[in-house]
Design a protein around this motif. Structure first.
Motif, PDB file in Angstrom:
ATOM      1  N   VAL A 157      -3.964   1.894   4.773  1.00 24.69           N
ATOM      2  CA  VAL A 157      -3.304   3.070   4.200  1.00 24.69           C
ATOM      3  C   VAL A 157      -1.999   2.666   3.522  1.00 24.69           C
ATOM      4  N   SER A 158      -1.192   1.851   4.221  1.00 24.98           N
ATOM      5  CA  SER A 158       0.113   1.510   3.650  1.00 24.98           C
ATOM      6  C   SER A 158      -0.036   0.607   2.422  1.00 24.98           C
ATOM      7  N   VAL A 159      -0.953  -0.345   2.467  1.00 29.76           N
ATOM      8  CA  VAL A 159      -1.125  -1.253   1.326  1.00 29.76           C
ATOM      9  C   VAL A 159      -1.699  -0.512   0.118  1.00 29.76           C
ATOM     10  N   LEU A 160      -2.731   0.319   0.359  1.00 27.07           N
ATOM     11  CA  LEU A 160      -3.356   1.012  -0.772  1.00 27.07           C
ATOM     12  C   LEU A 160      -2.407   2.050  -1.377  1.00 27.07           C
ATOM     13  N   LEU A 161      -1.589   2.674  -0.542  1.00 27.51           N
ATOM     14  CA  LEU A 161      -0.605   3.612  -1.084  1.00 27.51           C
ATOM     15  C   LEU A 161       0.335   2.894  -2.053  1.00 27.51           C
ATOM     16  N   PHE A 162       0.661   1.643  -1.740  1.00 28.99           N
ATOM     17  CA  PHE A 162       1.566   0.878  -2.593  1.00 28.99           C
ATOM     18  C   PHE A 162       0.846   0.370  -3.846  1.00 28.99           C
ATOM     19  N   THR A 163      -0.309  -0.285  -3.656  1.00 29.36           N
ATOM     20  CA  THR A 163      -0.971  -0.898  -4.809  1.00 29.36           C
ATOM     21  C   THR A 163      -1.551   0.151  -5.753  1.00 29.36           C
ATOM     22  N   GLN A 164      -1.979   1.291  -5.238  1.00 26.33           N
ATOM     23  CA  GLN A 164      -2.635   2.267  -6.101  1.00 26.33           C
ATOM     24  C   GLN A 164      -1.747   3.433  -6.515  1.00 26.33           C
ATOM     25  N   HIS A 165      -0.734   3.718  -5.694  1.00 27.31           N
ATOM     26  CA  HIS A 165       0.122   4.860  -6.025  1.00 27.31           C
ATOM     27  C   HIS A 165       1.602   4.515  -6.059  1.00 27.31           C
ATOM     28  N   GLY A 166       1.921   3.252  -5.838  1.00 30.92           N
ATOM     29  CA  GLY A 166       3.314   2.820  -5.922  1.00 30.92           C
ATOM     30  C   GLY A 166       4.219   3.383  -4.841  1.00 30.92           C
ATOM     31  N   VAL A 167       3.628   3.828  -3.741  1.00 33.84           N
ATOM     32  CA  VAL A 167       4.455   4.383  -2.665  1.00 33.84           C
ATOM     33  C   VAL A 167       5.117   3.239  -1.888  1.00 33.84           C
ATOM     34  N   THR A 168       6.394   3.314  -1.695  1.00 36.28           N
ATOM     35  CA  THR A 168       7.096   2.249  -0.988  1.00 36.28           C
ATOM     36  C   THR A 168       6.607   2.139   0.460  1.00 36.28           C
ATOM     37  N   PRO A 169       6.512   0.897   0.948  1.00 42.44           N
ATOM     38  CA  PRO A 169       6.039   0.714   2.333  1.00 42.44           C
ATOM     39  C   PRO A 169       6.926   1.408   3.369  1.00 42.44           C
ATOM     40  N   TRP A 170       8.180   1.657   3.017  1.00 34.11           N
ATOM     41  CA  TRP A 170       9.042   2.348   3.987  1.00 34.11           C
ATOM     42  C   TRP A 170       8.507   3.735   4.287  1.00 34.11           C
ATOM     43  N   ILE A 171       7.769   4.295   3.330  1.00 29.76           N
ATOM     44  CA  ILE A 171       7.080   5.555   3.583  1.00 29.76           C
ATOM     45  C   ILE A 171       5.626   5.292   3.968  1.00 29.76           C
ATOM     46  N   GLY A 172       5.018   4.336   3.253  1.00 25.39           N
ATOM     47  CA  GLY A 172       3.594   4.056   3.444  1.00 25.39           C
ATOM     48  C   GLY A 172       3.249   3.631   4.868  1.00 25.39           C
ATOM     49  N   ILE A 173       4.091   2.801   5.471  1.00 25.79           N
ATOM     50  CA  ILE A 173       3.778   2.325   6.821  1.00 25.79           C
ATOM     51  C   ILE A 173       3.838   3.464   7.845  1.00 25.79           C
ATOM     52  N   PRO A 174       4.893   4.288   7.833  1.00 23.16           N
ATOM     53  CA  PRO A 174       4.850   5.452   8.735  1.00 23.16           C
ATOM     54  C   PRO A 174       3.664   6.378   8.464  1.00 23.16           C
ATOM     55  N   VAL A 175       3.321   6.554   7.186  1.00 22.50           N
ATOM     56  CA  VAL A 175       2.156   7.391   6.877  1.00 22.50           C
ATOM     57  C   VAL A 175       0.896   6.757   7.470  1.00 22.50           C
ATOM     58  N   GLY A 176       0.785   5.421   7.341  1.00 26.16           N
ATOM     59  CA  GLY A 176      -0.344   4.713   7.945  1.00 26.16           C
ATOM     60  C   GLY A 176      -0.397   4.950   9.448  1.00 26.16           C
TER      61      GLY A 176
END
Lengths: 353, 293, 236
Positions: free
Chosen positions: A96-115
């Motif tokens: 979830v965190s990696v795909l949010l970043f690579t596909q939607h540019g979401v920073t891992p600081w948000i992506g990891i908690p979302v994951g």
């Protein structure tokens, strides 16, 4: 699942407003505060005393294992629900965190908690479905869960990139969680471990931990005493799976890569179980001590055996697991306890003489 | 016609699954030992057959004559060394011991033989034609043998003194001990039989399937699925359960997608666990799988 | 006032409890006796919420408790002990008590304080840090009662808490039960030891084949011809 909504909001029986002693008297609080400070200090100091990347790799390996083992321990050690499917949560959080970043540019600081959140919600769902299962059947259901995710991650290649995996693009910068200096990862992941440690210590000494251990020991007796075992199990499952999801995210960003088999494979699940068992299930320090031992053993063995020894250290782990479970059921922490008690009785004996 | 082929393939595949599961039925179903390393022993059986073929040019079917008794002894040894100490303890101990065994065996194979897929080519790789249907010879043989083994085990459990004693021990360990039945002897024999079955399954699988260190995981899962499906402890249940799972996998592979073939039996498994824990044939085991409420 | 009204529980073709009614008032000890298999345990399980009755209701005053799950029953003020004690084996005696105390005290400090008070009451303070699994039977039964107490029940169901105890332990337990009655708790106990039941209980219900065949004070019950025929006649 319908039970969850009612469970946490159930009316508490009237409690007589007691003469509340000083809140700090709550047992063991001081010890845990000191332990937490010590752990935080160690994590804070490591990047200051060395710049050796090899040491950083070893330390981060320990931190990730310890955090994953601690997260598993909340469900397996404290609640007695043995999951061999935590790789599922680990992989979910990572993907979830990696795909949010690579596909939607979401920073891992948000992506990891979302994951972590996604993993926690999925955990809640799986937990609700498998609640009734006991012993080996719960284990099987959790294995099946992780296997299903593994198959999906391999086959939904439009989304996940399939078997080859996905690389995290190297764009140095705090916003992207890509650091030039590996010491920063020690602070990041170590900081997370400190949080997990604190949370575990808090649960252990408070209502939820007390009730979870009661459910683990006897569900019927716990229910007869007013403990809602369904709610307790679900709370612990959600916490455990969410934390594991975050570990998955941190791990993916640290190695800057994620693939299905190393994320969702049963080996990942077993790693977490292993450090918890060897260190001491149902104890706060157990998974951390287990992780240190396992990681150092790993480095020693692969150093001694070279590349020809690939896999051999895992044979040692397997045997170690059997020996510990059979003969040292409380792991390293249990062993230390016995030593401590013996020293104390010796001292008292001498004092009496 | 295609459907007929799919059904036949599914049944034959199911026969192989049955063979793997019958062995697990003996220890998990009858004696209630959860051995998560069951599939790892199938993997060992396959490697044994592989090396017998490579080193001594033995056909896997011939090698089975040696492998089966050796695996019987291996099973008794594993029981005495490890599982013996788990009896009467928390059931979790048994789970962890078997998982430890699984880790050790898989990685031992990885260390000794590497991660390569290895195959053996024999006459069993050929395909026979029966009307419009293709019959892979190796699968057909495995199917027939697993039927025979299941029948033999049924007879063993029902008819012989050993079988009766084993069932007595399972039903009431204390009473059985009082009656002079040695629990550990019964259990170690049951374990021997179970592992002997994995040796046989490995030998029969080697001509039709590649071996690699982690090949066992899928067999472990399938076998547990089938034992539960068959109602725990019933050899005939495991036999039929195996055929059902084989059919489901084959049909899913044809109608859905080969990629999701394996998903099919997980779905079946989850449905069985959650909705009908007494399995397809049993009735009294629901309480054992789920908690009483 | 707790009341069981016209409860019937069937298992397939077998009627374990048939149209049974029972009342327990606060400050009262009520004994339930009857031969093995008479339906006493089934009746207890219905009151504790483990079994749902086919007919009839369980009442707390006007409030209907029937069909509540066990943990809700406990929170509603009904605590029970198990015939075979079920301690949380790996936990210490204190941790056992704390887990139960948490049902009525959310805060850790309060729960610990209340658990310590209950420990004192059952006389296990000395053994507080011992693993519950290592306790002998007599202590286990005391812990079982203590844990139930820690949930602050208004109705306490005691399932053979005297069985298997030595005379000393029986005296301690009986004194504890009397003390609880004094404090206004409603107590309902299943017991085999007739002499003790007769001296301890205010009222007795006699069950045979799932039916309440007699009820009244110990004197009334023991002189009831039906009871003597069905139950006391044979064995006592």
């Amino acid at each position: 699942m319908t039970r969850t909504s009612e469970s946490s909001t159930v009316e508490e029986p009237q409690t007589t407003p007691s003469t509340r002693p000083d809140a700090n008297e709550s047992p063991g609080r001081k010890i845990w505060a000191i332990s937490l400070a010590v752990l935080a200090a160690i994590v804070a100091v490591i990047p200051l005393v060395t710049e050796n990347n090899y040491y950083f790799d070893v330390v981060i390996g320990i931190l990730l294992l310890a955090a994953g083992g601690s997260a598993w321990n909340l469900l397996g050690g404290y609640t007695g629900q043995i999951s061999l499917g935590h790789a599922g949560f680990f992989g979910l959080g990572g993907y979830v965190s990696v795909l949010l970043f690579t596909q939607h540019g979401v920073t891992p600081w948000i992506g990891i908690p979302v994951g972590g959140l996604v993993a926690g919600l999925v955990g809640l769902l799986i937990g609700g479905l498998t609640l009734r299962l006991r012993g080996p059947f719960f284990v099987l259901a959790t294995i099946a869960f992780a296997q299903v995710l593994l198959i999906l991650a391999i086959n939904l290649d439009d989304l996940t990139g399939g078997s080859p995996g996905v690389s995290v693009p190297f764009k140095a910068g705090v916003a992207n969680m890509v650091f030039d200096n590996r010491g920063s990862y020690v602070w990041l992941i170590g900081g997370f471990l400190v949080v997990v440690f604190g949370l575990t210590a808090w649960i252990e000494t408070h209502r939820l931990g007390s009730q979870a251990r009661a459910v683990r020991e006897s569900r019927d007796a716990a229910e007869s005493l007013g403990i809602n075992s369904t709610s307790v199990k679900l709370q612990m499952t959600a916490t455990s799976s969410a934390l594991t999801g975050i570990v998955g995210g941190l791990s993916a960003y640290y190695i800057a890569f994620i693939d299905p088999s190393s994320s969702f494979g049963i080996g990942r699940s077993i790693d977490f179980v292993l450090v918890a068992i060897i260190g001491g299930m149902g104890t706060v320090w157990g998974p951390i001590l287990g992780a240190i031992l396992i990681q150092l053993l790993h480095n020693e063995l692969s150093g001694a055996l070279g590349s020809s020894g690939a896999g051999l250290y895992l044979v040692v782990y397997g045997v170690l697991m059997i020996v510990v479970v059979l003969f040292f059921p409380k792991g390293i922490v249990g062993g230390l306890d016995i030593v401590r008690r013996r020293i104390r009785t010796n001292r008292e004996g001498r004092a009496r003489v | 016609m295609v459907l007929l082929q799919v059904l036949v393939s599914g049944l034959l595949l199911g026969g192989v699954y049955s063979l793997v599961s019958v062995g697990l039925t003996v220890v998990f179903g009858v004696v209630r030992i959860s051995n998560f390393a069951h599939g790892a022993f199938v993997m060992l059986g396959m490697y044994s057959a592989y090396w017998a073929h490579e080193l001594f040019a033995l056909d896997p079917y011939v090698a089975a004559v040696v492998i089966v008794p050796l695996f019987f002894l291996l099973g008794m040894g594993v029981y005495q060394l490890a599982f013996r100490h788990t009896i009467g303890k928390d059931p979790l101990v048994q789970i962890f011991v078997s998982v430890g065994l699984l880790v050790a065996l898989e990685n031992l194979a990885l260390f000794l033989f590497g991660a390569d897929f290895r195959t053996v080519r024999t006459f069993a790789g050929q395909t026979a034609q029966l009307g419009p249907v293709n019959l892979p010879v190796g699968l057909l043989i495995a199917f027939v043998v697993s039927l025979a083994v299941a029948l033999a085990l049924m007879a063993l459990i029902q008819r012989t003194k050993l079988g009766r004693a084993t069932r007595a021990v399972t039903q009431d360990r204390v009473a059985a001990t009082l009656m002079g039945v040695s629990t550990h002897r019964m259990y170690s024999v049951a374990f021997g039989i179970s592992i002997a079955c994995t040796g046989l399954a490995g030998s029969l699988l080697m001509p039709i399937k590649a071996v690699y260190p982690t090949v066992g995981t899928q067999f472990t899962l399938v076998a547990f699925v089938i034992v539960v499906l068959g109602g725990m402890g019933s050899v005939s249940g495991a036999l039929i359960g195996g055929l059902v799972v084989g059919l489901v996998e084959s049909l899913a592979g044809y109608y859905v997608s080969p990629a999701y073939q394996q998903l099919a039996y997980f779905v079946v498994f989850i449905i069985v666990l959650l909705a009908r824990p007494q399995g397809l044939f049993g009735s009294a085991v629901a309480a054992e799988i789920g908690e009483e409420a | 006032m707790f009341e069981v009204r016209d409860v019937t529980k069937r298992f397939g073709g077998l009627t374990a409890v048939s149209d049974a009614s029972l009342m327990v008032d606060s400050g009262e000890i009520v004994g339930v006796i009857g031969p093995n298999g008479a339906g006493k345990s089934t009746l207890f399980s219905v009151i504790a919420g483990v079994l749902r009755p086919d007919e009839g209701v369980v009442l707390d005053g006007e409030k209907v408790l029937t069909g509540l799950r066990p943990y809700r029953m406990a929170r509603a003020g009904v605590a029970r002990t198990f015939q075979t004690p079920r301690p949380f084996g790996a936990l210490t005696v204190r941790e056992n008590m704390v887990a139960a105390a948490h049902t009525v005290h959310r805060s850790t400090a309060d729960a610990h304080a209340w658990a310590a008070e209950c420990l004192e009451r059952i006389g296990l303070t000395e053994l507080a840090e011992v693993a519950a699994s290592t306790l002998p039977l007599g202590m286990r039964k005391r812990l079982e009662v203590g844990r139930a107490l820690a949930t602050k029940p208004r109705l306490l169901l005691l399932d053979e808490v005297l069985g298997g105890l030595n005379p000393n332990e029986i005296d301690t337990m009986v004194a504890l039960i009397r003390e609880l009655r004094q404090s206004g708790m409603a107590i309902c106990m299943v017991e085999h030891a007739m002499a003790i039941i007769m001296s301890l209980c205010d009222r007795i219900y006699v069950i045979d084949h799932g039916v309440v065949i007699s009820t009244g004070t110990p004197q009334e019950v023991s002189s009831d011809q039906q009871v003597i025929d069905a139950y006391l006649g044979g064995s006592v």
